[in-house]
Scaffold this motif. Sequence first.
Motif, PDB file in Angstrom:
ATOM      1  N   ASP A  42      17.250  11.423   6.485  1.00 29.59           N
ATOM      2  CA  ASP A  42      17.886  10.323   5.770  1.00 29.59           C
ATOM      3  C   ASP A  42      16.885   9.618   4.854  1.00 29.59           C
ATOM      4  N   THR A  45      14.839  13.208   1.807  1.00 34.52           N
ATOM      5  CA  THR A  45      15.635  14.435   1.733  1.00 34.52           C
ATOM      6  C   THR A  45      14.869  15.596   1.089  1.00 34.52           C
ATOM      7  N   LEU A  61      21.292  18.123   6.824  1.00 31.99           N
ATOM      8  CA  LEU A  61      22.105  17.226   7.639  1.00 31.99           C
ATOM      9  C   LEU A  61      23.164  17.982   8.440  1.00 31.99           C
TER      10      LEU A  61
END
Length: 106
Positions: A42, A45, A61
Amino acid sequence: MASGARVIRNRLITTAAGGDDTVGVTVDKAQLLVVTALRIADWDTARTRDIVDPITHEPALALLTRLKREVCATAQAARERADAAYPEGYELSEDEESEAWRGIGG
């Protein structure tokens, strides 16, 4: 923690390149690593993509979310097996206790 994560990352890369090798990690460490990886993914990236791309081309993710679900399911299954094997009030025999202590060091 960082060195442990690096070792596991290297094992994952080796496993991805080499086939279906098993990577041994305790459930509590796996949970911590996945939660930490989600937090880092988060925050950064681009760095996450650099780390995950050699392992898989799946979005980080999505991969980490799936891993988190699998780790949670594994932990739950282990708790259920332990509850079934050792119901409330169960006392270990001397042999079971000795075996449990031997397993701690191994």
